[in-house]
Design an enzyme around this catalytic site. Structure first.
Site, mmCIF file in Angstrom:
data_model
loop_
_atom_site.group_PDB
_atom_site.id
_atom_site.type_symbol
_atom_site.label_atom_id
_atom_site.label_comp_id
_atom_site.label_asym_id
_atom_site.label_seq_id
_atom_site.Cartn_x
_atom_site.Cartn_y
_atom_site.Cartn_z
ATOM 1 N N GLN A 255 0.817 -1.214 0.000
ATOM 2 C CA GLN A 255 0.000 0.000 0.000
ATOM 3 C C GLN A 255 0.848 1.259 0.000
ATOM 4 O O GLN A 255 0.454 2.283 -0.559
ATOM 5 C CB GLN A 255 -0.944 0.004 1.213
ATOM 6 C CG GLN A 255 -1.975 -1.102 1.182
ATOM 7 C CD GLN A 255 -2.757 -1.122 -0.111
ATOM 8 O OE1 GLN A 255 -3.552 -0.240 -0.397
ATOM 9 N NE2 GLN A 255 -2.522 -2.147 -0.925
ATOM 10 N N HIS A 258 1.505 3.005 -3.322
ATOM 11 C CA HIS A 258 0.422 3.712 -4.022
ATOM 12 C C HIS A 258 0.662 5.209 -4.079
ATOM 13 O O HIS A 258 0.422 5.867 -5.092
ATOM 14 C CB HIS A 258 -0.919 3.478 -3.310
ATOM 15 C CG HIS A 258 -1.679 2.304 -3.816
ATOM 16 N ND1 HIS A 258 -2.139 2.200 -5.097
ATOM 17 C CD2 HIS A 258 -2.085 1.175 -3.193
ATOM 18 C CE1 HIS A 258 -2.795 1.061 -5.259
ATOM 19 N NE2 HIS A 258 -2.771 0.422 -4.114
ATOM 20 N N GLU A 323 -8.697 1.376 5.913
ATOM 21 C CA GLU A 323 -9.270 0.912 4.645
ATOM 22 C C GLU A 323 -9.136 -0.612 4.530
ATOM 23 O O GLU A 323 -10.099 -1.302 4.225
ATOM 24 C CB GLU A 323 -8.541 1.601 3.497
ATOM 25 C CG GLU A 323 -8.991 1.177 2.122
ATOM 26 C CD GLU A 323 -8.128 1.780 1.025
ATOM 27 O OE1 GLU A 323 -8.569 1.763 -0.139
ATOM 28 O OE2 GLU A 323 -7.005 2.252 1.316
ATOM 29 N N HIS A 324 -7.941 -1.107 4.741
ATOM 30 C CA HIS A 324 -7.667 -2.544 4.738
ATOM 31 C C HIS A 324 -7.135 -2.941 6.106
ATOM 32 O O HIS A 324 -6.282 -2.263 6.665
ATOM 33 C CB HIS A 324 -6.598 -2.911 3.702
ATOM 34 C CG HIS A 324 -6.837 -2.354 2.328
ATOM 35 N ND1 HIS A 324 -6.233 -1.190 1.871
ATOM 36 C CD2 HIS A 324 -7.607 -2.809 1.312
ATOM 37 C CE1 HIS A 324 -6.627 -0.955 0.632
ATOM 38 N NE2 HIS A 324 -7.467 -1.916 0.272
ATOM 39 N N ASP A 357 -7.400 -6.794 -3.735
ATOM 40 C CA ASP A 357 -7.300 -5.780 -4.786
ATOM 41 C C ASP A 357 -7.696 -6.325 -6.148
ATOM 42 O O ASP A 357 -8.168 -5.583 -7.002
ATOM 43 C CB ASP A 357 -5.867 -5.253 -4.871
ATOM 44 C CG ASP A 357 -5.587 -4.137 -3.879
ATOM 45 O OD1 ASP A 357 -6.544 -3.628 -3.266
ATOM 46 O OD2 ASP A 357 -4.404 -3.779 -3.726
ATOM 47 N N HIS A 416 -52.856 19.971 6.556
ATOM 48 C CA HIS A 416 -52.692 18.513 6.567
ATOM 49 C C HIS A 416 -53.948 17.845 7.131
ATOM 50 O O HIS A 416 -54.456 16.862 6.573
ATOM 51 C CB HIS A 416 -51.483 18.113 7.439
ATOM 52 C CG HIS A 416 -50.135 18.329 6.778
ATOM 53 N ND1 HIS A 416 -49.732 19.554 6.315
ATOM 54 C CD2 HIS A 416 -49.125 17.458 6.517
ATOM 55 C CE1 HIS A 416 -48.529 19.439 5.799
ATOM 56 N NE2 HIS A 416 -48.127 18.171 5.906
#
Length: 424
Positions: A255, A258, A323-324, A357, A416
């Protein structure tokens, strides 16, 4: 990697602060707002201006011709195409289980209530370009949309001087994308949100991107729907001395490569294991092709935290809400109920993050920056809307009329009440 050994309370404060820093995009808010305003007003002309400015590409036509897409698919390397088709099968099989249907409730006499589940008419998929090509993201985005019944899937991706990566085009054809446009960044989000002379307006925008893309999605939300506001990639690993330091280091770097802002994080109960992983990361960085990016991520965003026990490890990771999340402990399934906040969970030493992934099937478009506390992975449910319906007989309405008018008058809404009374 930086090794932290503070008490749990101090570690919790540190990770909460890091989440706030990741979520802060105030430095680009004004820039993005200006880009979106230009696209809304000038359409294609603004797109051409910004593509030349940001991507150094002069474009006369944003749409990728179908013949180019077909050629990319027909000439796709057989091994790559087989891998894409494996991913397609697994993603489809997993996401089919997410399909939901409407219902009709007629249990009360004279009353019919229900819900319709309808696909969105058009969605936009943002596929990052920049420093890497992501054909897998196309499958993860388009397949759930197709399963939901979406008819028009519009894809945007940053233009490249040599043309869009053929693997990206092949994946788009395999996934059933309707049209592909060469435009990236905040301007692409504006095009999908407002529509231009070339690019149609959509109902919802999906897909990950850099800070400018994420900020643009936040700013157009309300005019269109979005999946989530995603930040840089994250991986959190909970491991002890039963794991292998070389494997944990490799997963952290998977990761880190990235983005310079990606967050590789390890929480362990063993100081010795922490040192071993830190050393393994340094050794593996030497030969990593994206070494510069990964080194910045490891040094500026990453950490290894040493805690007293596994309960503290899960407490800390639930605060991070990564995230992971990899759980590299003995009998990892027994810890599943301790996980409260995570985008996608990987159980055991063989469930390395890249498995998710690419080919496992669960989606890889996931909440980041602590937003796993309230966001979910992308799925079929992101591409549908729900409409409810009601039908009453006169007799059923008469039974409930007094309660309706009572509540209406308590709220000061005489009209109403009269609307109900007009039926009698």
């Amino acid at each position: 990697m930086q090794i932290l050994k503070q008490p749990l309370d101090e570690l919790l404060n540190q990770v909460a602060k890091r989440n706030r820093q990741q979520a802060n995009r105030s430095d680009v808010e004004a820039s993005v707002a200006g880009i979106l305003a230009d696209v809304r007003q000038d359409g294609d002309a603004a797109l051409r201006k910004y593509e030349k400015q940001f991507d150094q590409v002069d474009l006369t036509d944003f749409k990728v011709p179908q013949s180019v897409i077909d050629d990319a698919y027909d000439n796709c390397d057989s091994k790559l195409l087989a891998a894409l088709k494996l991913a397609q099968r697994n993603i489809t099989a997993y996401h089919k289980k997410e399909i939901t249907y409407g219902f009709v409730d007629a249990e009360q006499k004279g009353v019919v209530r229900g819900q319709k589940v309808l696909p969105l008419a058009a969605v936009g998929l943002y596929v990052p370009g920049g420093t890497a090509a992501y054909p897998s993201t196309i499958l993860m985005s388009a397949i759930p949309a197709k399963l939901a019944g979406v008819k028009q899937i519009v894809m945007v991706t940053p233009p490249q001087p040599e043309g869009i990566n053929p693997a990206v085009l092949a994946a788009a054809k395999l996934a059933g994308v309707s049209a592909i446009y060469q435009v990236g960044g905040a301007q692409a989000i504006g095009a999908l949100a407002y529509g231009t002379q070339s690019i149609p307006k959509v109902d919802k925008i999906m897909g990950p991107g850099n800070v400018f893309v994420a900020t643009a999605k936040k700013q157009v939300f309300g005019q269109v729907s979005i999946d989530m506001i995603a930040g840089p990639s994250e991986i959190g690993i909970i491991a002890d001395e039963t794991a292998k330091a070389q494997q944990v280091a490799a997963d952290l770097l998977s990761q880190a490569e990235h983005d310079k802002l990606a967050r590789p994080m390890l929480v362990t109960t063993s100081a010795t294991f922490a040192e071993a992983v830190s050393q393994a990361v340094d050794e593996q960085l030497i030969t990593l092709p994206r070494r510069e990016i990964a080194t910045a991520s490891v040094n500026d965003q990453g950490f290894i935290a040493v805690v007293a026990n596994t309960d503290d490890a899960f407490t800390l990771m639930n605060t991070v809400a990564p995230e992971h999340l990899e759980v590299q402990l003995a009998n990892p399934m027994t810890y599943l109920n301790q996980i409260k906040n995570a985008g996608s969970v990987f159980l055991g030493t063989t469930a390395s993050e890249p498995l998710g992934d690419y080919v496992a099937g669960p989606n890889h478009i996931l909440p980041t920056s602590g937003t796993a506390r309230f966001f979910s992975p992308l799925g079929v449910y992101d591409f549908v809307k729900r409409t409810q319906f009601i039908q009453y007989t006169p007799e059923a309405l008469a039974k409930e009329a007094d309660s309706i008018t009572t509540l209406a008058r308590v709220e000061g809404l005489e009209g109403h009440a009269r609307a109900i009374e007009s039926r009698f």
